[in-house]
Design a protein around this motif. Structure first.
Motif, PDB file in Angstrom:
ATOM      1  N   LYS A 105       0.835  -1.196   0.000  1.00 28.80           N
ATOM      2  CA  LYS A 105       0.000   0.000   0.000  1.00 28.80           C
ATOM      3  C   LYS A 105       0.873   1.250   0.000  1.00 28.80           C
ATOM      4  CE  LYS A 105      -3.586   2.329   2.659  1.00 28.80           C
ATOM      5  NZ  LYS A 105      -4.398   2.294   3.906  1.00 28.80           N
ATOM      6  N   GLN A 106       0.530   2.204  -0.855  1.00 22.66           N
ATOM      7  CA  GLN A 106       1.309   3.431  -0.953  1.00 22.66           C
ATOM      8  C   GLN A 106       1.127   4.276   0.305  1.00 22.66           C
ATOM      9  OE1 GLN A 106       0.410   5.750  -4.362  1.00 22.66           O
ATOM     10  NE2 GLN A 106       2.093   7.169  -4.072  1.00 22.66           N
ATOM     11  N   GLN A 107       2.243   4.761   0.865  1.00 15.76           N
ATOM     12  CA  GLN A 107       2.201   5.521   2.102  1.00 15.76           C
ATOM     13  C   GLN A 107       1.886   6.979   1.846  1.00 15.76           C
ATOM     14  OE1 GLN A 107       6.159   4.631   3.608  1.00 15.76           O
ATOM     15  NE2 GLN A 107       5.252   3.366   5.214  1.00 15.76           N
ATOM     16  N   THR A 108       1.192   7.585   2.795  1.00 18.92           N
ATOM     17  CA  THR A 108       0.983   9.029   2.757  1.00 18.92           C
ATOM     18  C   THR A 108       2.245   9.705   3.254  1.00 18.92           C
ATOM     19  OG1 THR A 108       0.120   9.126   5.011  1.00 18.92           O
ATOM     20  CG2 THR A 108      -1.451   8.666   3.243  1.00 18.92           C
ATOM     21  N   PRO A 109       2.449  11.012   2.949  1.00 14.24           N
ATOM     22  CA  PRO A 109       3.648  11.712   3.443  1.00 14.24           C
ATOM     23  C   PRO A 109       3.806  11.624   4.949  1.00 14.24           C
ATOM     24  CG  PRO A 109       2.552  13.005   1.759  1.00 14.24           C
ATOM     25  CD  PRO A 109       1.647  11.841   2.047  1.00 14.24           C
ATOM     26  N   LYS A 110       2.701  11.739   5.723  1.00  9.08           N
ATOM     27  CA  LYS A 110       2.797  11.671   7.181  1.00  9.08           C
ATOM     28  C   LYS A 110       3.220  10.287   7.642  1.00  9.08           C
ATOM     29  CE  LYS A 110      -0.373  15.361   8.548  1.00  9.08           C
ATOM     30  NZ  LYS A 110      -1.577  15.708   9.345  1.00  9.08           N
ATOM     31  N   GLU A 111       2.700   9.235   6.968  1.00  3.47           N
ATOM     32  CA  GLU A 111       3.078   7.872   7.329  1.00  3.47           C
ATOM     33  C   GLU A 111       4.543   7.611   7.019  1.00  3.47           C
ATOM     34  OE1 GLU A 111      -1.219   5.594   6.646  1.00  3.47           O
ATOM     35  OE2 GLU A 111       0.283   5.654   5.044  1.00  3.47           O
ATOM     36  N   ALA A 112       5.016   8.139   5.877  1.00  2.00           N
ATOM     37  CA  ALA A 112       6.427   7.970   5.520  1.00  2.00           C
ATOM     38  C   ALA A 112       7.332   8.682   6.516  1.00  2.00           C
ATOM     39  CB  ALA A 112       6.669   8.504   4.105  1.00  2.00           C
ATOM     40  N   LEU A 113       6.925   9.903   6.957  1.00  2.00           N
ATOM     41  CA  LEU A 113       7.718  10.657   7.924  1.00  2.00           C
ATOM     42  C   LEU A 113       7.766   9.936   9.261  1.00  2.00           C
ATOM     43  CD1 LEU A 113       9.272  13.174   8.747  1.00  2.00           C
ATOM     44  CD2 LEU A 113       7.094  14.303   9.230  1.00  2.00           C
ATOM     45  N   ALA A 114       6.621   9.384   9.690  1.00  2.00           N
ATOM     46  CA  ALA A 114       6.579   8.658  10.958  1.00  2.00           C
ATOM     47  C   ALA A 114       7.461   7.415  10.906  1.00  2.00           C
ATOM     48  CB  ALA A 114       5.142   8.268  11.292  1.00  2.00           C
ATOM     49  N   GLU A 115       7.439   6.698   9.765  1.00  2.00           N
ATOM     50  CA  GLU A 115       8.262   5.499   9.626  1.00  2.00           C
ATOM     51  C   GLU A 115       9.745   5.848   9.622  1.00  2.00           C
ATOM     52  OE1 GLU A 115       8.949   1.822   6.449  1.00  2.00           O
ATOM     53  OE2 GLU A 115       7.073   2.956   6.454  1.00  2.00           O
ATOM     54  N   ALA A 116      10.105   6.974   8.965  1.00  2.00           N
ATOM     55  CA  ALA A 116      11.506   7.396   8.927  1.00  2.00           C
ATOM     56  C   ALA A 116      11.994   7.752  10.328  1.00  2.00           C
ATOM     57  CB  ALA A 116      11.677   8.589   7.988  1.00  2.00           C
ATOM     58  N   ARG A 117      11.163   8.448  11.091  1.00  2.00           N
ATOM     59  CA  ARG A 117      11.546   8.805  12.463  1.00  2.00           C
ATOM     60  C   ARG A 117      11.687   7.561  13.332  1.00  2.00           C
ATOM     61  NH1 ARG A 117       7.562  13.975  13.669  1.00  2.00           N
ATOM     62  NH2 ARG A 117       8.795  15.537  12.568  1.00  2.00           N
ATOM     63  N   LYS A 118      10.768   6.620  13.149  1.00  2.00           N
ATOM     64  CA  LYS A 118      10.828   5.390  13.928  1.00  2.00           C
ATOM     65  C   LYS A 118      12.094   4.616  13.615  1.00  2.00           C
ATOM     66  CE  LYS A 118       8.167   1.208  14.936  1.00  2.00           C
ATOM     67  NZ  LYS A 118       6.930   0.455  14.634  1.00  2.00           N
ATOM     68  N   GLY A 119      12.471   4.555  12.323  1.00  2.00           N
ATOM     69  CA  GLY A 119      13.673   3.835  11.932  1.00  2.00           C
ATOM     70  C   GLY A 119      14.942   4.500  12.417  1.00  2.00           C
ATOM     71  N   SER A 120      14.938   5.828  12.557  1.00  2.00           N
ATOM     72  CA  SER A 120      16.132   6.549  12.992  1.00  2.00           C
ATOM     73  C   SER A 120      16.320   6.500  14.492  1.00  2.00           C
ATOM     74  CB  SER A 120      16.044   8.014  12.545  1.00  2.00           C
ATOM     75  OG  SER A 120      14.990   8.673  13.220  1.00  2.00           O
ATOM     76  N   GLY A 121      15.295   6.045  15.231  1.00  2.00           N
ATOM     77  CA  GLY A 121      15.410   5.988  16.673  1.00  2.00           C
ATOM     78  C   GLY A 121      15.162   7.314  17.360  1.00  2.00           C
ATOM     79  N   ARG A 122      14.821   8.361  16.610  1.00  2.00           N
ATOM     80  CA  ARG A 122      14.541   9.664  17.197  1.00  2.00           C
ATOM     81  C   ARG A 122      13.114   9.667  17.762  1.00  2.00           C
ATOM     82  NH1 ARG A 122      17.928  13.903  15.280  1.00  2.00           N
ATOM     83  NH2 ARG A 122      16.277  15.371  15.767  1.00  2.00           N
ATOM     84  N   PRO A 123      12.935  10.268  18.947  1.00  2.00           N
ATOM     85  CA  PRO A 123      11.580  10.310  19.518  1.00  2.00           C
ATOM     86  C   PRO A 123      10.673  11.223  18.728  1.00  2.00           C
ATOM     87  CG  PRO A 123      13.087  11.636  20.820  1.00  2.00           C
ATOM     88  CD  PRO A 123      13.931  10.913  19.803  1.00  2.00           C
ATOM     89  N   GLU A 124       9.387  10.918  18.765  1.00  2.00           N
ATOM     90  CA  GLU A 124       8.384  11.778  18.153  1.00  2.00           C
ATOM     91  C   GLU A 124       7.726  12.601  19.253  1.00  2.00           C
ATOM     92  OE1 GLU A 124       5.669   9.664  15.675  1.00  2.00           O
ATOM     93  OE2 GLU A 124       7.201   8.243  15.042  1.00  2.00           O
ATOM     94  N   TYR A 125       7.255  13.789  18.896  1.00  2.00           N
ATOM     95  CA  TYR A 125       6.648  14.678  19.878  1.00  2.00           C
ATOM     96  C   TYR A 125       5.262  15.104  19.396  1.00  2.00           C
ATOM     97  CZ  TYR A 125      11.351  14.921  21.809  1.00  2.00           C
ATOM     98  OH  TYR A 125      12.566  14.594  22.346  1.00  2.00           O
TER      99      TYR A 125
END
Length: 210
Positions: free
Chosen positions: A40-60
């Motif tokens: 399934k094609q990701q939305t920009p927000k989903e792609a950003l969330a996945e990138a942050r999760k993969g980098s180990g950086r916390p989300e706020y």
């Protein structure tokens, strides 16, 4: 001249090849079905969330933030550079000051710092930094203290530069105070594996801009 059995042998080879292709198509279809079909094609927000999760950086979560101070670079910086722009040596700095005044905006909330640059097709970006990520702030006064330049250093060594910032000492104190308050409260706004309602992009590199 081909032998009588030659055409029959050739037909058998072609038939075997066709049946082999059909088998390959069937196997490919089964593999797709087993794997759940196309991704399934990701939305920009989903792609950003996945990138942050993969980098180990916390989300706020910034959904309940309130603005504290929003400003463009100080107009005194623009006026001074326009005057000094009469000299050819100062002209590049004058152009940079005009670009800052036209396209850059600084935004401080109770949770983060944002630097937005909107220059149409040339440049359109927003850098966000949660106060909990700040490790150091350096300021230098300009224009007899009426404005100043600020460099915000983040965890990991990333930096955000703010040129000609009004009330720069006040904002330095405010950000450090909010950082300590948010860290002291256990950083309840930080989330490791949930979607974030923040807009823009996390600061990845030094924002030198105009």
């Amino acid at each position: 001249m081909p032998q009588p059995g030659h055409w029959q042998q050739r037909r058998r080879v072609i038939s075997a090849a066709e049946s082999g292709d059909g088998g390959f198509d069937d196997r490919l279809a089964k593999l797709k079905k087993k794997g759940g079909g196309e991704k399934k094609q990701q939305t920009p927000k989903e792609a950003l969330a996945e990138a942050r999760k993969g980098s180990g950086r916390p989300e706020y979560d910034y959904s309940e933030e309130t603005e504290y101070f929003v400003t463009a670079p100080h107009r005194g910086d623009l006026g001074l550079n326009l005057v000094l722009g009469a000299t050819l040596l100062w002209l590049p700095l004058t152009i940079a000051s005009v670009a800052r005044g036209a396209f850059v905006k600084y935004r401080f909330t109770n949770m983060r710092l944002s630097v937005t640059t909107k220059a149409g097709p040339l440049r359109d970006e927003q850098l966000d930094a949660a106060y909990q990520e700040i490790t150091n702030i350096t300021t230098v006064g300009r224009g007899i203290g009426a404005w100043g330049d600020m460099v915000v250093t983040l965890k990991g060594g990333d930096k955000i530069e703010l040129r000609a910032l009004p009330r720069y000492k006040e904002m330095e104190e405010y950000m450090l105070k909010r950082r300590d308050e948010l860290r002291g409260s256990g950083s309840s706004n930080a989330k490791q594996s949930s979607s974030s309602s923040s807009e823009g992009t996390p600061a990845k590199a030094s924002s030198k801009g105009f």
